[in-house]
Design an enzyme around this catalytic site. Sequence first.
Site: not given
Length: 289
Positions: A200, A208
Site C-alpha cells: 500500500h 505490510c
Amino acid sequence: MSKLIGNLLCLSSLIFLVAVGFVLLISAVVRKRKNNFKFRNNRIFGFFVGGCLIAFIAGFVLVLKNNPLYIDSLSAINQALNRYHHAQALEYPLQTNPANYPVRGDNIYLRLFKQEGILEVWTQRENQPYKLYKTWKICTFSGGLGPKKAEGDGKSPEGFYATQKNLLNPHSRYHLSFNIGFPNTYDQANGFSGSYIMIHGKCVSAGCYAMTDASIEEIYTLVSLALDGGQKQIPIHIFPFMMSPSNMKKNQDSEYFPFWQQLKPAYDIFETQRRVPDISVERRHYVVQ
C-alpha cells in the site's frame, strides 16, 4: 470512518463528563444545606465516569491514528528501523523499460527483496519469457529479515503469495492497497497467523510493504490492468535478499537459513529461465518446480 467514530466518542464522553460534574456539584450543595441528605449513587456515577474516560481515550487514539502527524512520525520510526536492518544493503538504480509496458492480456509478476529494499514488476506477453518493466524502492517494511509467523509480531512476510481482484482496495486509508494473500497454504500448514497484509501507500508499515503514494499508484494501475485483462492471480514472491551464492553464504548462520533454502529454487528458476515456477506445499515445506 474510524476518525468519525473517534470524534463521536470524544464528543459524547466530554458532554457526559460535564453533565456528571454538574450533577455532582449540585449534590454537594444539597449535602451542605441538608445534613441528613445522602447521595446514594456515588458508585454508579463512578462507573459512568470511568466508562466515559475509557471511551474518551479510545476516541482520542482513533483520531490520533488518522492524524497526518502520527502517520509521519510512525513512518519516520519505520524508516529508521529499516536503515538499521539494511545497514549492509546494496543500492540499485531504479530501472524502467517503457517498451515492456503491459497491455490488456499481458501477465505481470511481482518480486520483492527486503534487504535491497526493492519491488520489481515483470511482464509477460503471449507465453514469452518475462521481461523486467520497472523497479521501485520499497518505502518501508517492518520486522527485519525472516518470515512472519504470528499476528502482531510486526514482521513483513517472506514467501510465495498472490493477489486477485477481490483483494484490491481502491478506497484504502493508505491511499491504495492490495492484499498479498497472507497466510498462504504454507503459513497455514505451519500454524502461522496474521491478516490484512498489504502492499500500500502512505509509507507507513506494521507488517505490510509500504510504498510512496506515487509508487503505489503506478503499481496498483499495473495490477488492475492485468487482472482486468484476464490474469486470474498475480504472483508476489518475497525474498529476504537477492539469493546469489555469495549472499546465501553470508547468511548461512541465520536462524532463518533453512526456510530461505526453500525459497532459493524459485529464485534460481526465474533467474535462469525467466518463468514463474509452480509452487506447492508438501509436509509443511515449499516444493518448487
